[in-house]
Design a protein around this motif. Structure first.
Motif, PDB file in Angstrom:
ATOM      1  N   THR A 196       0.844  -1.207   0.000  1.00 34.74           N
ATOM      2  CA  THR A 196       0.000   0.000   0.000  1.00 34.74           C
ATOM      3  C   THR A 196       0.873   1.249   0.000  1.00 34.74           C
ATOM      4  OG1 THR A 196      -1.736  -1.187   1.198  1.00 34.74           O
ATOM      5  CG2 THR A 196      -1.836   1.217   1.254  1.00 34.74           C
ATOM      6  N   THR A 197       1.917   1.253   0.838  1.00 38.20           N
ATOM      7  CA  THR A 197       2.810   2.415   0.899  1.00 38.20           C
ATOM      8  C   THR A 197       3.524   2.625  -0.433  1.00 38.20           C
ATOM      9  OG1 THR A 197       3.160   1.920   3.235  1.00 38.20           O
ATOM     10  CG2 THR A 197       4.659   3.487   2.244  1.00 38.20           C
ATOM     11  N   GLU A 198       3.993   1.533  -1.045  1.00 35.04           N
ATOM     12  CA  GLU A 198       4.677   1.655  -2.343  1.00 35.04           C
ATOM     13  C   GLU A 198       3.743   2.253  -3.396  1.00 35.04           C
ATOM     14  OE1 GLU A 198       7.932   1.015  -3.162  1.00 35.04           O
ATOM     15  OE2 GLU A 198       8.286   0.697  -1.028  1.00 35.04           O
ATOM     16  N   ARG A 199       2.443   1.871  -3.364  1.00 35.22           N
ATOM     17  CA  ARG A 199       1.476   2.440  -4.320  1.00 35.22           C
ATOM     18  C   ARG A 199       1.269   3.935  -4.051  1.00 35.22           C
ATOM     19  NH1 ARG A 199       2.899  -1.923  -5.705  1.00 35.22           N
ATOM     20  NH2 ARG A 199       1.612  -3.481  -6.761  1.00 35.22           N
TER      21      ARG A 199
ATOM     22  N   PHE B  65      -8.140   0.869   5.865  1.00 35.68           N
ATOM     23  CA  PHE B  65      -8.102   0.474   4.457  1.00 35.68           C
ATOM     24  C   PHE B  65      -8.201  -1.038   4.417  1.00 35.68           C
ATOM     25  CE2 PHE B  65      -5.499  -0.470   0.531  1.00 35.68           C
ATOM     26  CZ  PHE B  65      -6.445  -0.003  -0.377  1.00 35.68           C
ATOM     27  N   ILE B  66      -9.343  -1.545   3.978  1.00 35.94           N
ATOM     28  CA  ILE B  66      -9.555  -3.002   3.917  1.00 35.94           C
ATOM     29  C   ILE B  66      -9.046  -3.461   2.555  1.00 35.94           C
ATOM     30  CG2 ILE B  66     -11.251  -4.859   4.016  1.00 35.94           C
ATOM     31  CD1 ILE B  66     -12.834  -3.057   5.989  1.00 35.94           C
ATOM     32  N   ASN B  67      -7.917  -4.166   2.604  1.00 36.25           N
ATOM     33  CA  ASN B  67      -7.091  -4.464   1.434  1.00 36.25           C
ATOM     34  C   ASN B  67      -7.335  -5.902   0.955  1.00 36.25           C
ATOM     35  OD1 ASN B  67      -5.001  -3.968  -0.428  1.00 36.25           O
ATOM     36  ND2 ASN B  67      -3.428  -4.725   0.975  1.00 36.25           N
ATOM     37  N   LYS B  68      -6.736  -6.248  -0.151  1.00 39.78           N
ATOM     38  CA  LYS B  68      -6.737  -7.623  -0.691  1.00 39.78           C
ATOM     39  C   LYS B  68      -8.151  -8.119  -0.996  1.00 39.78           C
ATOM     40  CE  LYS B  68      -2.341  -9.056   1.350  1.00 39.78           C
ATOM     41  NZ  LYS B  68      -1.568 -10.138   1.939  1.00 39.78           N
ATOM     42  N   LEU B  69      -9.043  -7.202  -1.416  1.00 40.81           N
ATOM     43  CA  LEU B  69     -10.426  -7.614  -1.698  1.00 40.81           C
ATOM     44  C   LEU B  69     -10.535  -8.425  -2.982  1.00 40.81           C
ATOM     45  CD1 LEU B  69     -12.429  -4.483  -0.497  1.00 40.81           C
ATOM     46  CD2 LEU B  69     -12.236  -6.704   0.617  1.00 40.81           C
ATOM     47  N   ASP B  70      -9.407  -8.581  -3.713  1.00 35.70           N
ATOM     48  CA  ASP B  70      -9.401  -9.440  -4.904  1.00 35.70           C
ATOM     49  C   ASP B  70      -9.128 -10.898  -4.543  1.00 35.70           C
ATOM     50  OD1 ASP B  70      -6.801  -8.400  -4.109  1.00 35.70           O
ATOM     51  OD2 ASP B  70      -5.985  -9.541  -5.788  1.00 35.70           O
ATOM     52  N   ARG B  71      -8.838 -11.187  -3.262  1.00 33.24           N
ATOM     53  CA  ARG B  71      -8.484 -12.548  -2.841  1.00 33.24           C
ATOM     54  C   ARG B  71      -9.724 -13.415  -2.615  1.00 33.24           C
ATOM     55  NH1 ARG B  71      -3.468 -13.067  -0.180  1.00 33.24           N
ATOM     56  NH2 ARG B  71      -1.910 -11.891  -1.343  1.00 33.24           N
TER      57      ARG B  71
ATOM     58  N   ARG C 104      -8.401  -2.003 -15.472  1.00 29.77           N
ATOM     59  CA  ARG C 104      -7.234  -2.886 -15.589  1.00 29.77           C
ATOM     60  C   ARG C 104      -6.382  -2.774 -14.333  1.00 29.77           C
ATOM     61  NH1 ARG C 104      -4.636  -0.464 -20.698  1.00 29.77           N
ATOM     62  NH2 ARG C 104      -2.930  -1.877 -20.154  1.00 29.77           N
ATOM     63  N   ASP C 105      -5.479  -3.753 -14.141  1.00 29.38           N
ATOM     64  CA  ASP C 105      -4.582  -3.714 -12.983  1.00 29.38           C
ATOM     65  C   ASP C 105      -3.496  -2.662 -13.152  1.00 29.38           C
ATOM     66  OD1 ASP C 105      -6.067  -5.862 -12.227  1.00 29.38           O
ATOM     67  OD2 ASP C 105      -4.503  -7.370 -12.560  1.00 29.38           O
ATOM     68  N   ASP C 106      -3.305  -2.171 -14.349  1.00 35.92           N
ATOM     69  CA  ASP C 106      -2.233  -1.230 -14.684  1.00 35.92           C
ATOM     70  C   ASP C 106      -2.434   0.094 -13.927  1.00 35.92           C
ATOM     71  OD1 ASP C 106      -0.380   0.391 -15.792  1.00 35.92           O
ATOM     72  OD2 ASP C 106      -0.924   0.018 -17.880  1.00 35.92           O
ATOM     73  N   ALA C 107      -1.428   0.490 -13.131  1.00 36.97           N
ATOM     74  CA  ALA C 107      -1.559   1.702 -12.310  1.00 36.97           C
ATOM     75  C   ALA C 107      -1.609   2.973 -13.148  1.00 36.97           C
ATOM     76  CB  ALA C 107      -0.386   1.790 -11.331  1.00 36.97           C
ATOM     77  N   SER C 108      -1.100   2.924 -14.378  1.00 39.17           N
ATOM     78  CA  SER C 108      -1.119   4.129 -15.209  1.00 39.17           C
ATOM     79  C   SER C 108      -2.491   4.361 -15.848  1.00 39.17           C
ATOM     80  CB  SER C 108      -0.044   4.044 -16.300  1.00 39.17           C
ATOM     81  OG  SER C 108      -0.265   2.885 -17.077  1.00 39.17           O
ATOM     82  N   GLU C 109      -3.378   3.366 -15.734  1.00 42.55           N
ATOM     83  CA  GLU C 109      -4.745   3.496 -16.269  1.00 42.55           C
ATOM     84  C   GLU C 109      -5.569   4.351 -15.303  1.00 42.55           C
ATOM     85  OE1 GLU C 109      -7.803   2.103 -19.078  1.00 42.55           O
ATOM     86  OE2 GLU C 109      -5.634   1.871 -19.096  1.00 42.55           O
ATOM     87  N   PRO C 110      -6.123   5.490 -15.753  1.00 37.05           N
ATOM     88  CA  PRO C 110      -6.865   6.344 -14.813  1.00 37.05           C
ATOM     89  C   PRO C 110      -8.167   5.688 -14.351  1.00 37.05           C
ATOM     90  CG  PRO C 110      -7.057   7.187 -17.055  1.00 37.05           C
ATOM     91  CD  PRO C 110      -6.086   6.048 -17.113  1.00 37.05           C
TER      92      PRO C 110
ATOM     93  N   PHE D  11      -2.262  -4.228  -4.317  1.00 40.28           N
ATOM     94  CA  PHE D  11      -1.464  -4.980  -5.283  1.00 40.28           C
ATOM     95  C   PHE D  11      -2.015  -4.823  -6.698  1.00 40.28           C
ATOM     96  CE2 PHE D  11      -0.259  -9.098  -7.350  1.00 40.28           C
ATOM     97  CZ  PHE D  11       1.099  -8.831  -7.440  1.00 40.28           C
ATOM     98  N   LYS D  12      -3.345  -4.767  -6.818  1.00 41.41           N
ATOM     99  CA  LYS D  12      -3.984  -4.598  -8.136  1.00 41.41           C
ATOM    100  C   LYS D  12      -4.220  -3.122  -8.478  1.00 41.41           C
ATOM    101  CE  LYS D  12      -4.461  -8.968  -9.276  1.00 41.41           C
ATOM    102  NZ  LYS D  12      -5.713  -9.711  -9.358  1.00 41.41           N
ATOM    103  N   ASN D  13      -3.685  -2.218  -7.657  1.00 35.03           N
ATOM    104  CA  ASN D  13      -3.768  -0.763  -7.923  1.00 35.03           C
ATOM    105  C   ASN D  13      -5.199  -0.240  -7.924  1.00 35.03           C
ATOM    106  OD1 ASN D  13      -0.860  -0.596  -8.431  1.00 35.03           O
ATOM    107  ND2 ASN D  13      -1.351  -1.785 -10.257  1.00 35.03           N
ATOM    108  N   ARG D  14      -6.026  -0.773  -7.030  1.00 34.50           N
ATOM    109  CA  ARG D  14      -7.415  -0.323  -6.949  1.00 34.50           C
ATOM    110  C   ARG D  14      -7.683   0.246  -5.555  1.00 34.50           C
ATOM    111  NH1 ARG D  14      -8.332  -5.342 -10.375  1.00 34.50           N
ATOM    112  NH2 ARG D  14      -8.912  -4.424 -12.374  1.00 34.50           N
ATOM    113  N   GLY D  15      -8.123   1.510  -5.522  1.00 34.05           N
ATOM    114  CA  GLY D  15      -8.523   2.114  -4.253  1.00 34.05           C
ATOM    115  C   GLY D  15      -7.483   2.998  -3.603  1.00 34.05           C
TER     116      GLY D  15
END
Length: 677
Positions: free
Chosen positions: A24-27, A131-137, A186-192, A261-265
């Motif tokens: 999360t911090t890296e994002r 921040f409730i994370n890893k909701l893709d799991r 998409r998972d791509d962080a550059s996608e707005p 991890f999936k760059n969402r949120g």
């Protein structure tokens, strides 16, 4: 560096190990432009975990600070470790931070270390957002984690979002304030992020949760409450103001959803940090004054010391006034005047030199010689003491010996550096064996410390097997009388003391009191009596472990005009204390750990039986998804090698965490074994 209201946030990111805190911090670093390439924990490329040991082990060991900017606001961010062995890092960070983001694993929910960190944040009154994370799991459930937070943490949790899609289909969130959907295609962080209408199948749930949200927050603002009671519409800006007030007062904790991890949120999380967490001026002292005062005389708290190649770097939080390069400051704990050589804004392992710090800033100082964690730095003309940082008791000992004569010269210096950096490490010399004993919070912490001796300081050591850090205490009240008398060719030594020793409850430590009246012992010698008792308490009489949890009272005594001195009274008190420990039916205390075992249901009976064989007490069990969680208390002595047994019992499917809970009188059998060994 501007600390005007709403333009500076000092926040920490805290969580249980593996909840996704560093990811999360890296994002956050990527989205704020601090990093142009995304770091990953599993690749060993993270910016915040820059220590070689952190990258090799894939965990955070040291709290790392970095400064980023979002929507015109400066955010000083500290990423803290999740592992219990490094809890001092969380403790000292929360002491100086104004707000926190608590990251939860969307599958596991509230885990033991999250609970410990949450209680620390309660202790220091730190406002927080979740921040409730890893909701893709697989098995992730946002609302189940919210319910778990309310039940296990006693918090009022306020969802500000609802997830769109679950597990592998998780693709976005609905913002309950704006009633809009935020979708990451998409998972791509550059996608707005794509802003769109609320999915039709979520309309009812969104309506219900928004109504509950409004009910909860309007009480924070009179204007909002009147508008609500009159049936008027409430815009998002007014609701945000209400939420901010509630967060600052601790009335509730907003919860956001995502998958770092999936760059969402991540962008809405950054918005929430700016919108809801406090600026330094929002934090009030007990008397109602802001804790951050740019105009007053300088005051700061040193909360971390890091050994650098060119000397120690002391991390500080400035509470009052300004500090310039070259200034002299008073270390209120040592009474020394220290000179500030350089000031740095910290960007993980990079440092940007500054000319000045001001109230609200978190930064690093180079040039301080004796300042330690928890020391107050202040204007020499306006001395004061800020509240110190509480340090947990170590529970594991390990003996360290130099391999060669050359290593012996470097070992003492290297150990002193380690102790300066990490106040939860302790060192003592065992009088019987002549060994140096290093004590810490757990095996991993000691392992990391030994590795630092080798890799950073070039000192090779032989290490004994980790041992339990026992303590000793008194079993009953005793009174002792001791006369210290020594006559040599020169001036003599004389001191007479009568002391009463009595046991205290667990965790009370060592207390000293004087009832001497009428000048039987001059006032200036009384601190020496306490010093002698404390020195004697460092080695008990059962097996040489420190003696704790007792009160020593100086009842009476006498002195000699010419032959008495502070040293004579210290020696008399130490001898009296040793005599008292031997007479007072001394008891051995052993550390008892809070253990949480998570196991598939079919292994539940075997796991409980094994804990009972280890002298464990099972306090409860509950379902967590498809698994059962066992809550137990087990003496640390019985937990060595537990991971191997647990894997064998459960075909490798169960896991556990443990942390220190309390000291308890050890059974006679354990005491007898130790005395014989």
């Amino acid at each position: 560096m501007n600390s005007n209201n709403r333009q500076l946030r000092n926040i920490g990111v805290i969580a249980h190990v593996d909840a996704g805190k560093t990811t999360t911090t890296e994002r956050i670093l990527f989205y704020t432009g601090e990093n142009h390439r995304m770091g990953e924990v599993h690749d060993g490329t993270t910016r915040m975990d820059y220590d070689p040991q952190e990258r090799r082990r894939g965990i955070t060991i040291n709290s790392a600070a970095i400064t980023v900017h979002w929507q015109g606001t400066q955010i000083n961010l500290i990423d803290t470790p999740g592992h219990i062995d490094f809890n001092i890092e969380v403790n000292r960070s929360l002491r100086v931070l104004d707000g926190a983001v608590v990251v939860f694993d969307g599958v596991a929910g509230v885990e033991p270390q999250t609970e410990t960190n949450w209680r620390l944040a309660d202790k220091y009154g730190v406002p927080r957002i979740a921040f409730i994370n890893k909701l893709d799991r697989v098995g992730a459930d946002f609302l189940r984690v919210v319910a778990m937070m309310e039940e296990r943490l006693g918090a009022t949790v306020l969802p500000l979002q609802l997830p769109i899609g679950a597990e592998g289909e998780f693709r976005g969130v609905v913002d309950l304030l704006t009633q809009q959907a935020l979708v990451w295609d998409r998972d791509d962080a550059s996608e707005p992020v794509r802003v769109t209408a609320v999915p039709a199948d979520m309309a009812d749930a969104v309506g219900r949760h928004r109504a509950r949200l409004i009910d909860s927050v309007v009480e924070q603002d009179e204007q909002a409450l009147n508008a609500y009671l009159n049936g008027e519409p409430l815009d998002a800006a007014l609701l945000k103001r209400c939420i901010r007030r509630g967060v600052l007062s601790g009335a509730f904790v907003p919860a956001l959803a995502g998958s770092a991890f999936k760059n969402r949120g991540v962008e809405p999380l950054l918005d929430a940090v700016v919108d809801y967490l406090p600026s330094p001026e929002d934090i009030l002292r007990a008397e109602g004054q802001p804790a951050s005062d740019p105009q007053g005389p300088f005051a700061a708290l040193a909360f971390k010391v890091a050994a650098e190649g060119h000397g120690a770097m002391v991390f500080v939080r400035v509470y009052r006034g300004r500090l310039r390069r070259g200034d002299s400051v008073l270390d209120a704990n040592t009474g020394r005047i220290e000179r500030v050589a350089r000031l740095y804004e910290v960007h993980a392992d990079d440092h940007v030199e500054l000319d000045e710090l001001q109230a609200g800033d978190i930064a690093a100082i180079v040039g301080l010689k004796e300042t330690l964690t928890g020391h107050t730095l202040c204007d020499p003309a306006h001395p004061l003491h800020l509240e110190e940082i509480s340090v947990p008791e170590p529970v594991i000992d390990v003996a360290v010996e130099p391999r060669t004569r050359e290593d012996a010269q470097g070992l003492s210096k290297a150990l002193q550096t380690l102790l300066r950096e990490d106040p939860s490490l302790r060192m003592r010399h065992d009088a019987e064996s002549g060994q140096t004993i290093l004590s810490g919070m757990g095996e991993l912490q000691l392992e990391v410390s030994i590795e630092k001796l080798r890799s950073r300081h070039g000192v090779e050591v032989q290490v004994g097997r980790p041992q339990v850090a026992y303590r000793e205490t008194l079993g009953r009240v005793v009174e002792v009388h001791h006369v210290h008398k020594k006559q040599t060719g020169g001036p003599g030594q004389f001191a007479e003391v009568r002391l009463r020793f009595e046991p205290l409850a667990r965790g009370e430590g060592l207390r000293f009191d004087s009832q001497v009246v009428g000048g039987a012992i001059p006032r200036e010698f009384i601190p020496a009596v306490e010093a002698g008792i404390r020195r004697a308490a460092e080695t008990g009489v059962v097996r040489g472990f420190p003696s704790v949890d007792f009160q020593a009272t100086l009842v009476d005594g006498s002195f000699h005009e010419r032959d008495s001195s502070a040293m004579a009274f210290e020696l008399a008190a130490a001898a009296a204390a040793r005599e008292a420990f031997a007479k007072a039916d001394p008891k051995l205390l052993e550390p008892v750990m809070a253990v949480e075992v998570v196991t598939p249901a079919e292994y539940l009976g075997d796991c409980i039986g094994d804990l009972h064989r280890r002298r464990g007490i099972v306090r409860g069990q509950q379902l967590r998804g498809q698994a059962v969680v066992i809550d137990a208390q087990v003496p640390l002595k019985e937990m060595f090698g537990y991971i191997g047994s647990l894997r064998a019992l459960s075909s490798g499917r169960a896991q556990y965490t443990m942390q220190f809970d309390h000291y308890e009188v050890a059974p006679q059998k354990v005491t007898a074994e130790l005395v014989r060994s």
